[in-house]
Scaffold this motif. Structure first.
Motif, short mmCIF file in Angstrom:
data_model
loop_
_atom_site.label_atom_id
_atom_site.label_comp_id
_atom_site.label_asym_id
_atom_site.label_seq_id
_atom_site.Cartn_x
_atom_site.Cartn_y
_atom_site.Cartn_z
N LYS B 28 -5.56 0.61 18.23
CA LYS B 28 -4.23 0.51 18.87
C LYS B 28 -3.15 1.01 17.92
O LYS B 28 -2.21 1.70 18.32
CB LYS B 28 -3.94 -0.97 19.23
N ARG B 29 -3.29 0.63 16.63
CA ARG B 29 -2.30 1.05 15.63
C ARG B 29 -2.33 2.57 15.44
O ARG B 29 -1.27 3.19 15.28
CB ARG B 29 -2.58 0.36 14.29
N ILE B 30 -3.53 3.13 15.47
CA ILE B 30 -3.62 4.60 15.34
C ILE B 30 -2.92 5.26 16.52
O ILE B 30 -2.18 6.23 16.37
CB ILE B 30 -5.10 5.05 15.24
N GLU B 31 -3.16 4.70 17.71
CA GLU B 31 -2.53 5.24 18.93
C GLU B 31 -1.00 5.18 18.80
O GLU B 31 -0.29 6.14 19.13
CB GLU B 31 -3.01 4.41 20.13
N ILE B 232 2.34 9.81 5.07
CA ILE B 232 2.94 10.21 6.35
C ILE B 232 3.09 8.99 7.26
O ILE B 232 4.10 8.85 7.97
CB ILE B 232 2.10 11.33 7.02
N VAL B 233 2.11 8.11 7.21
CA VAL B 233 2.21 6.88 8.01
C VAL B 233 3.41 6.06 7.52
O VAL B 233 4.18 5.51 8.34
CB VAL B 233 0.90 6.06 7.90
N GLN B 234 3.63 6.04 6.20
CA GLN B 234 4.79 5.33 5.66
C GLN B 234 6.09 5.98 6.14
O GLN B 234 7.06 5.28 6.46
CB GLN B 234 4.75 5.32 4.13
N ALA B 235 6.07 7.31 6.22
CA ALA B 235 7.25 8.03 6.70
C ALA B 235 7.54 7.68 8.17
O ALA B 235 8.69 7.47 8.57
CB ALA B 235 7.05 9.54 6.57
N GLU B 255 1.01 -0.49 10.25
CA GLU B 255 0.60 -0.82 8.89
C GLU B 255 -0.93 -0.78 8.80
O GLU B 255 -1.63 -1.25 9.71
CB GLU B 255 1.12 -2.21 8.53
N GLY B 256 -1.43 -0.24 7.75
CA GLY B 256 -2.89 -0.19 7.55
C GLY B 256 -3.53 1.09 8.03
O GLY B 256 -4.66 1.39 7.69
N VAL B 257 -2.77 1.87 8.84
CA VAL B 257 -3.31 3.15 9.32
C VAL B 257 -3.27 4.16 8.15
O VAL B 257 -2.32 4.18 7.38
CB VAL B 257 -2.49 3.68 10.52
#
Lengths: 205, 385
Positions: B28-31, B232-235, B255-257
């Protein structure tokens, strides 16, 4: 050094194909400088420049230098094996070709002795292919034949046949050479005519 | 008795069940991350970056939307590819001699006309007090061992890479590879004088590479397989996470992705992401620590390619890094051939380590030095019942 000697030295250095990496009283193994640089089965080679020892090439192998890394197929899709080596030049650094030679004689005081050498060649001695004159001289006497027939190598008859085929080609009357050799083989293998015939058939040009 | 596998199995099984239970949440987080990347607004991100820069916080420079992709470029038919990898034998306090060894493996492959390869392994023993210690101006010193040795080795790999260039013909494009990150990780935990020493050395090497890059067509790529980064996830989080924007608390968001999870969905095999830049100091460029990077779908996995920051200004260099990284990973297969061979040259096996210890002891003995060792070491060698 006169030019004749110089030419001979240059010719001999061209025939150097590798170095001895394992040696015993009865055989020695040579690692080739070039991948697939081994001489044909049955070729006469010499090892150790200080104490030259004759060997007949009896077994050749090409495999990975590191036994834990086996080659993997590169295809399908590549046209031929040459293009595989062109596309993966590192293969030449990772594979190695070696051959084992059955010891059949040595040179002592410039005389060819067709017996086991008193000592095996030194490790890292150079190995070279014999010259035509050396091969003709060595094969003019059949004392070496018994060594090959009694060798523990599984295909020693085929090795002998290959050697005789190479030696016969250098003579003006190859068939006569094979007939003479055949008589020697027959005397060494009494009651084994089928085996004798098979060796001569494989040796015939 | 060795490891009790029966006992371990139950614990491993519990762990696997726990991961499985969290998998839906992860997906779900990746989505959510994918949706955020599609809605990514460059102007809003620049605004957030500006605020953070004023606070002295460094963030990733993003000039193209993360969803933008680039197809595999053609690589030159005649190409030199070279790689360096290293391994080491650390200081062993059970040994009579205090020393460590760094083994650098190099591989150079010429593709195209007259193809050839050169493989080399160069071991260097460090045994003198001078080259086993980093000294500060105020008589402080740091012995090189453990994690410090890890960084020392990384720097030696970079040095070897810059030396390798001298062997390469100037008229043929060359693509250089390192295994792992371009700059060593974990320098920041060391005292200032150690950091200064490392940065000075890296600075010198990077200047050499920079000068060389102006004389020839050359890319430098640090190839990170299965990267665990989340720049990039942080961005993306800067734009969608309430906690980070200061308007609330994080409700889980993304978070965590990992970046690799995101780009696995955004890229097709052979494609790369846009170029991103990481500056260590906001508003300043630092040749010894700033990097440009992109993600590449290398066929079987997403990999991260890090390059010196100056590469970002040269599209032909980026194309060379992109094309040769993909080509090498296909040849591997899965991982660059040139790095595999450099690694094979560098590797120090368990048997090599034992042989090294024997060699050291023999050398000491032949020089009339006894080689006392700890009782613990003896008990490991002679495993009596």
């Amino acid at each position: 050094m006169n030019s004749k000697k110089q030419n001979r030295k240059e010719k001999l250095s061209k025939e150097i194909i590798g170095e001895v990496i394992r040696a015993s009283s009865t055989e020695f193994e040579t690692q080739c400088y070039d991948l697939y640089g081994f001489p044909p089965l049955g070729s006469l080679v010499l090892s150790d420049d200080e104490n030259p020892i004759f060997g007949i090439v009896s077994h050749s192998v090409t495999e990975s230098l590191d036994p834990s890394r086996t080659p993997r197929p590169r295809g399908p899709g590549l046209a031929d094996v040459k293009s595989i080596y062109q596309e993966s030049p590192q293969l030449k650094n990772l594979l190695n070709s070696r051959f084992t030679s059955i010891t059949v004689g040595y040179i002592q005081s410039q005389t060819v002795v067709r017996k086991l050498s008193p000592v095996p060649p030194k490790i890292l001695s150079i190995t070279r292919i014999s010259t035509e004159s050396e091969l003709i001289e060595f094969s003019s006497n059949f004392d070496f034949v018994a060594r090959l027939l009694n060798s523990s190598f599984a295909s020693s008859d085929d090795v002998l046949a290959s050697f005789l085929s190479i030696a016969a080609r250098l003579r003006p009357e190859p068939d006569q050479y094979l007939i003479d050799t055949g008589k020697e083989i027959a005397s060494l293998l009494p009651g084994q005519m089928r085996r004798v015939n098979l060796i001569l058939r494989n040796a015939s040009i | 008795m060795s490891l009790d596998l029966t006992n371990t199995l139950q614990q491993v099984s519990d762990m696997a069940q726990s991961i499985s239970a969290r998998e839906n949440e992860r997906l779900k987080r990746i989505e959510t991350a994918i949706i955020a990347s599609k809605k990514f607004d460059l102007r809003s991100y620049e605004s957030v970056r500006g605020h953070l820069a004023e606070l002295g916080q460094s963030t990733t420079v993003i000039n193209d939307p993360p969803t933008k992709s680039f197809i595999t470029p053609n690589i030159p038919e005649n190409l030199m590819v070279a790689a360096v990898d290293g391994s080491h034998i650390d200081v062993n306090r059970h040994l009579a001699a205090e020393c460590f060894l760094i083994n650098i493996g190099t591989c150079l492959i010429k593709y195209g006309d007259d193809s050839y390869a050169e493989l080399q392994s160069i071991p260097t023993l460090y045994a003198s007090d001078e080259n086993m210690t980093i000294r500060g101006a105020d008589n402080r010193f740091q012995r090189i061992q453990g994690s410090v040795l890890g960084i020392k080795r990384h720097i030696e790999e970079l040095k070897s890479l810059s030396n390798l260039i001298k062997k390469l013909p100037k008229d043929i494009p060359c693509s250089l590879f390192l295994d792992g990150t371009l700059f060593p990780i974990g320098i920041s935990i060391f005292p200032q004088f150690v950091r200064d020493q490392f940065f000075d050395e890296i600075n010198e090497i990077m200047n050499l590479l920079f000068q060389e890059s102006s004389r020839r067509k050359m890319s430098v790529s640090a190839y990170i397989s299965y990267p665990g980064h989340n720049d990039i996830v942080q961005a993306l989080r800067l734009l969608i996470c309430d906690e980070i924007s200061g308007s609330g608390i994080c409700k889980g968001c993304i978070e965590g992705v990992k970046d690799r999870d995101l780009f696995y969905e955004l890229l097709e095999p052979g494609q790369r992401s846009p170029i991103f830049v990481k500056n260590t100091t906001p508003g300043h460029t630092n040749i010894s620590s700033d990097i440009a990077f992109f993600y590449l779908y290398a066929g079987n996995e997403i990999v991260r390619i890090e390059m010196p920051y100056w590469s970002v200004e040269h599209n032909d260099i980026i194309d060379l890094a992109h094309g040769s990284s993909f080509d090498q990973s296909i040849r591997g297969p899965g991982y660059p051939t040139v790095l595999i061979e450099a690694h094979e040259q560098a590797i120090v096996t368990a048997v090599d380590r034992e042989s090294f210890i024997e060699l050291v002891e023999l050398a000491l003995n032949s020089n009339g030095i006894t080689t006392p060792t700890s009782q613990k070491n003896i008990s490991k060698r002679i495993r009596n019942i």
